[in-house]
Design an enzyme around this catalytic site. Structure first.
Site, PDB file in Angstrom:
ATOM      1  N   LEU A   1       0.845  -1.201   0.000  1.00 56.59           N
ATOM      2  CA  LEU A   1       0.000   0.000   0.000  1.00 56.59           C
ATOM      3  C   LEU A   1       0.878   1.248   0.000  1.00 56.59           C
ATOM      4  CD1 LEU A   1      -2.592  -0.938   2.794  1.00 56.59           C
ATOM      5  CD2 LEU A   1      -3.063  -0.812   0.350  1.00 56.59           C
ATOM      6  N   HIS A   2       0.579   2.194  -0.892  1.00 50.16           N
ATOM      7  CA  HIS A   2       1.312   3.462  -0.841  1.00 50.16           C
ATOM      8  C   HIS A   2       0.538   4.629  -1.448  1.00 50.16           C
ATOM      9  CE1 HIS A   2       2.183   2.456  -5.031  1.00 50.16           C
ATOM     10  NE2 HIS A   2       2.532   3.715  -5.206  1.00 50.16           N
ATOM     11  N   ARG A   3      -0.575   4.372  -2.163  1.00 48.07           N
ATOM     12  CA  ARG A   3      -1.330   5.455  -2.802  1.00 48.07           C
ATOM     13  C   ARG A   3      -1.921   6.397  -1.754  1.00 48.07           C
ATOM     14  NH1 ARG A   3      -0.344   5.857  -8.279  1.00 48.07           N
ATOM     15  NH2 ARG A   3       0.036   3.746  -9.050  1.00 48.07           N
TER      16      ARG A   3
END
Length: 364
Positions: free
Chosen positions: A208-210
């Site tokens: 996850l990074h958005r």
């Protein structure tokens, strides 16, 4: 001829590695084609070390503009100033940009103002989501580019709708997959495999990074909690992006089956992906790799610039909608996941096609 190749982030280097190899091959055949690799330093990544370049056999950059962090505007300005100096000191016939990071857009603008032709690798992809900085980068870059190298017929169609001449659009395939296929037999088991007692197709990988997923604490907490609950019978390996780590430090998210690990190298991470039961991600690039490796992929986004991974491959979009996430898990755990196929020209030869076209364009 002299080509200046621009990279601004770790994924960019994975994309340019096979291109540089293809250039070197053409040179060995007697073609007058040279390159200069410029790293803008847009993403300062401690893992972007000599070991990373050695791992994938990528030549070290000839120049590093050392831009590092800042706001979108600060980074764009710093890249433009640094790249303008670079081109003045090291003139070239063609600037090659890849992907959709800020460096791609900024260096395209500088090159065009210096009256230098630009070629864009991975041109024409669109998510339709203007909240993504990358979407703006794609639109600006493609509005200025001279030669367009695409990964899919969808990308071709996007460019043609903009009125771009078909003679300047070249459907070549996916350079990211060139790197994947070249290194597939070199994937290596990370130490965490034995430490977590993982086994083939019996664990999940999550990334996850958005901003839409990680910038709001309650949203991130709800998302992780839901995924852990649905995947309760499986270990979930979560290599934590530095961006996400900052938020997680404020949350108390400790679950028996959720394992936070440090970011992994390319060969170790893809070993995990290849052997996973499924991947849950909000990354675009990972959806391409899971498609080629035939691994189910649940993407926590409402749109994708890579529709072929959904229409042809193993990917489905669920956004952060808990009902859609639950539905996807039900299909996965029932063993009824769709059978994916590899998109056209994702065969490990994209970079060779790119350099072949360039040698013809420039009549080398």
């Amino acid at each position: 001829m002299n080509i200046t190749i621009v990279a601004g982030a770790r994924p960019n280097f994975m994309k340019i590695a096979p291109i540089i190899e293809a250039i070197q091959h053409k040179r060995s055949e007697g073609f007058n084609i040279n390159y200069r690799l410029v790293h803008t330093g847009q993403h300062y990544d401690k893992n972007l070390s000599g070991a990373f370049f050695e791992e994938l056999n990528i030549p070290l950059p000839d120049s590093n503009l050392e831009v590092k962090s800042g706001t979108q505007a600060e980074q764009t300005a710093a890249i433009m100033i640094g790249f303008e100096k670079e081109l003045r000191l090291n003139p070239c016939d063609l600037v090659m940009v890849v992907g959709d990071v800020t460096s791609t857009m900024a260096c395209t603008i500088v090159a065009k103002k210096a009256h230098i032709k630009v070629t864009h690798v991975e041109a024409g992809i669109r998510s339709g989501d203007m909240r993504m900085p990358e979407e703006i980068n794609r639109i600006v870059t493609d509005s200025l580019t001279d030669y367009f190298f695409t990964t899919s017929t969808y990308a071709n169609e996007n460019l043609e709708r903009l009125g771009i001449s078909k003679s300047n659009i070249f459907f070549v395939g996916n350079v990211m997959i060139d790197t994947l296929l070249k290194n597939k037999n070199r994937f290596k088991k990370p130490k965490l495999w034995d430490n977590l007692m993982l086994s083939n197709k019996n664990y999940l990988v999550m990334t996850l990074h958005r901003p839409s997923n990680v910038d709001e604490e309650e949203q991130l907490k709800a998302l992780i909690t839901k995924i852990v609950e649905l995947g309760k019978d499986y270990p979930i390996v979560f290599p934590v992006h530095p961006r996400t780590q900052k938020l997680l430090s404020n949350l108390n998210l400790n679950f028996k089956n959720l394992h936070y690990v440090n970011p992994l190298g390319y060969l170790e991470f893809n070993y995990l992906v290849e052997n996973a039961k499924a991947v849950i991600t909000d990354s675009g690039g990972i959806t391409e790799e899971t498609t080629v490796m035939n691994v189910p992929c649940i993407t926590l986004r409402n749109s994708t610039e890579r529709p072929e991974t959904c229409n042809i491959g193993t990917n489905i979009l669920v956004g952060n909608d808990s009902k859609k996430i639950e539905s996807a898990f039900n299909v996965l755990l029932s063993g009824a996941w769709k059978q994916g196929h590899i998109p056209e020209l994702w065969d490990g030869q994209a970079a060779k096609r790119i350099i072949h076209h360039i040698t013809h364009i420039y009549k080398l």
